[in-house]
Write an enzyme that holds these catalytic residues in place. Structure first.
Site, PDB file in Angstrom:
ATOM      1  N   ASP A 183      68.549  10.667  33.602  1.00  0.00           N
ATOM      2  CA  ASP A 183      67.324   9.251  33.302  1.00  0.00           C
ATOM      3  C   ASP A 183      66.480   9.209  34.811  1.00  0.00           C
ATOM      4  O   ASP A 183      66.892   9.875  36.003  1.00  0.00           O
ATOM      5  CB  ASP A 183      67.831   8.452  33.128  1.00  0.00           C
ATOM      6  CG  ASP A 183      66.501   6.902  32.953  1.00  0.00           C
ATOM      7  OD1 ASP A 183      65.674   7.305  32.316  1.00  0.00           O
ATOM      8  OD2 ASP A 183      66.241   5.936  33.827  1.00  0.00           O
ATOM      9  N   GLU A 267      66.045  13.918  28.872  1.00  0.00           N
ATOM     10  CA  GLU A 267      65.066  12.916  27.903  1.00  0.00           C
ATOM     11  C   GLU A 267      63.561  13.710  27.375  1.00  0.00           C
ATOM     12  O   GLU A 267      63.310  14.401  28.148  1.00  0.00           O
ATOM     13  CB  GLU A 267      64.868  11.583  27.589  1.00  0.00           C
ATOM     14  CG  GLU A 267      65.098  10.080  28.342  1.00  0.00           C
ATOM     15  CD  GLU A 267      64.142   8.575  28.924  1.00  0.00           C
ATOM     16  OE1 GLU A 267      64.028   8.591  28.140  1.00  0.00           O
ATOM     17  OE2 GLU A 267      64.142   9.390  30.214  1.00  0.00           O
ATOM     18  N   CYS A 320      72.503  -1.629  25.871  1.00  0.00           N
ATOM     19  CA  CYS A 320      73.817  -1.841  26.944  1.00  0.00           C
ATOM     20  C   CYS A 320      74.644  -0.766  26.789  1.00  0.00           C
ATOM     21  O   CYS A 320      75.021  -0.613  25.225  1.00  0.00           O
ATOM     22  CB  CYS A 320      75.151  -3.505  26.843  1.00  0.00           C
ATOM     23  SG  CYS A 320      76.198  -3.578  27.890  1.00  0.00           S
ATOM     24  N   CYS A 323      78.389  -2.230  25.575  1.00  0.00           N
ATOM     25  CA  CYS A 323      78.713  -3.306  24.097  1.00  0.00           C
ATOM     26  C   CYS A 323      77.492  -2.485  22.787  1.00  0.00           C
ATOM     27  O   CYS A 323      77.704  -2.727  21.885  1.00  0.00           O
ATOM     28  CB  CYS A 323      79.114  -4.350  23.918  1.00  0.00           C
ATOM     29  SG  CYS A 323      76.616  -5.204  24.478  1.00  0.00           S
ATOM     30  N   CYS A 340      73.967  -8.044  30.566  1.00  0.00           N
ATOM     31  CA  CYS A 340      74.064  -7.890  28.746  1.00  0.00           C
ATOM     32  C   CYS A 340      74.870  -9.254  28.444  1.00  0.00           C
ATOM     33  O   CYS A 340      75.197  -9.782  28.982  1.00  0.00           O
ATOM     34  CB  CYS A 340      74.920  -6.784  29.076  1.00  0.00           C
ATOM     35  SG  CYS A 340      75.173  -7.178  26.430  1.00  0.00           S
ATOM     36  N   CYS A 343      78.080  -8.719  26.363  1.00  0.00           N
ATOM     37  CA  CYS A 343      79.825  -8.189  26.589  1.00  0.00           C
ATOM     38  C   CYS A 343      79.107  -9.173  27.785  1.00  0.00           C
ATOM     39  O   CYS A 343      80.508  -8.762  28.634  1.00  0.00           O
ATOM     40  CB  CYS A 343      79.579  -7.097  26.371  1.00  0.00           C
ATOM     41  SG  CYS A 343      78.592  -5.833  27.788  1.00  0.00           S
ATOM     42  N   ASP A 350      68.408   2.273  35.781  1.00  0.00           N
ATOM     43  CA  ASP A 350      68.785   3.654  35.217  1.00  0.00           C
ATOM     44  C   ASP A 350      70.169   4.497  35.357  1.00  0.00           C
ATOM     45  O   ASP A 350      70.300   5.416  34.626  1.00  0.00           O
ATOM     46  CB  ASP A 350      68.060   4.317  36.909  1.00  0.00           C
ATOM     47  CG  ASP A 350      66.737   3.973  36.975  1.00  0.00           C
ATOM     48  OD1 ASP A 350      65.839   4.049  36.079  1.00  0.00           O
ATOM     49  OD2 ASP A 350      66.271   4.073  37.982  1.00  0.00           O
TER      50      ASP A 350
END
Length: 362
Positions: A183, A267, A320, A323, A340, A343, A350
């Site tokens: 990332d 990306e 996330c 989950c 999150c 979870c 990042d």
């Protein structure tokens, strides 16, 4: 496998060699503009352009009309025509804009010559170039493979460079089972799914005050005068220092990633659109994400690695990775750490994005 590999060196021509190289730059530019004018006239009248062969056949007639074209390397003039033909081919494929006339005022000038009958060679710390003979160069590494072409470039800083394109046998690296997601960002230049994050050196900010100082000096001097040109060259040298420092860091990091991982997931960023944000444009340009992708792609091709991309608008930061819950509030760039709500996993923005990029790409 055989791949094209370029080796770039700084060269130190004598005064006579420098004069002849400048003549070659001017003649190549003249030939390019001459045939571009003819090409445009033909295109507007018939709807079709000319071919490379049609233009190349006209070179002898040009040399008879302008005898000074005979003083320079003939292959460089042919390469100028070839570049024009390639530019129109890309234009018709809608890959770029219509070729434009070259200007002698452009800060970077270059010409290309090709290997023919031993006209390009390297011996010790000297490189043999057509019409120039042996030119001293800064030998920073050994040249691999068979030399195919050479591009001589005059940079805005006033330095001469030669780029030798060789056909080299590059072996694939041993296969590894590691996969990495990356990332990219501004605060941290790159955060991998595993391992240490890559700090952003921010070279533009480091040299910003020195650059502004010499830009002010250049603005105060008489435009076009010798002092103005000296200040302009100093500004170009600072920009060159920034670029070289940035490229050096990129090469070291991308090579490390390629050597350690079999598959790298990144990306597919639309950097041009992101640059429209006036608050972030300078920092995005300084980060050079596009250069990082370029290096990863060609090194992966050389060494038998795989590059996978995730779509541009994939919610990698908001999801996330444990989950799969999507938390829309994380879209706010100021949120660097978040929990999150499903979870209750605490995420670094990042690092979580890198994990998602890896999962989505695979």
């Amino acid at each position: 496998m055989l791949h094209h590999k370029a080796f770039k060196f700084r060269i130190y021509p004598t005064q006579e060699q420098g004069v002849l190289m400048r003549k070659t730059l001017g003649c190549s530019r003249f030939v390019f503009n001459h045939f571009l004018e003819k090409w445009n006239q033909t295109y507007h009248s018939t709807g079709k352009g000319l071919s490379y062969n049609t233009c190349a056949v006209g070179l002898p007639a040009m040399k008879r009309e302008w005898p000074w074209l005979k003083e320079v390397d003939s292959i460089a003039l042919q390469s100028a025509v070839r570049h024009l033909a390639d530019g129109f081919q890309r234009f018709f494929k809608k890959q770029n804009d219509l070729p434009r006339f070259k200007s002698r005022k452009h800060p970077v000038q270059s010409y290309t010559t090709r290997y023919t009958a031993g006209n390009l060679a390297v011996e010790g710390d000297h490189v043999k170039l057509p019409k120039l003979g042996w030119v001293r160069y800064a030998k920073s590494r050994e040249i691999e493979g068979r030399i195919q072409s050479a591009t001589i470039r005059l940079a805005a800083s006033g330095k001469w460079f030669v780029s030798l394109v060789c056909e080299a046998d590059i072996q694939h690296l041993p296969v590894t089972g590691h996969t990495l997601g990356i990332d990219v960002g501004i605060k941290l230049l790159a955060v991998p799914s595993e391992g240490m994050a890559m700090d952003n050196p921010r070279y533009t900010l480091q040299y910003e005050r020195l650059l502004a100082k010499w830009q002010r000096i250049m603005a105060r001097r008489t435009y076009g005068g010798s002092n103005w040109h000296r200040a302009k060259q100093k500004v170009a040298q600072i920009h060159e220092k920034i670029r070289n420092s940035r490229i050096d860091v990129m090469h070291k990091q991308t090579t490390k990633w390629i050597r350690e991982n079999q598959t790298i997931c990144i990306e597919d960023l639309r950097i041009t659109n992101m640059m429209k944000n006036r608050h972030l444009a300078k920092h995005i340009a300084d980060a050079s994400w596009g250069e990082m992708s370029r290096q990863l792609y060609y090194k992966a091709k050389w060494y038998g690695r795989t590059i996978k991309e995730v779509p541009t608008f994939a919610p990698s930061s908001q999801t996330c990775h444990v989950c799969g819950n999507k938390h829309a509030e994380v879209k706010n760039l100021s949120i660097r750490m978040w929990t999150c709500p499903v979870c209750f996993t605490v995420h670094d923005r990042d690092r979580n994005a890198a994990q998602n990029i890896k999962a989505m790409a695979l």
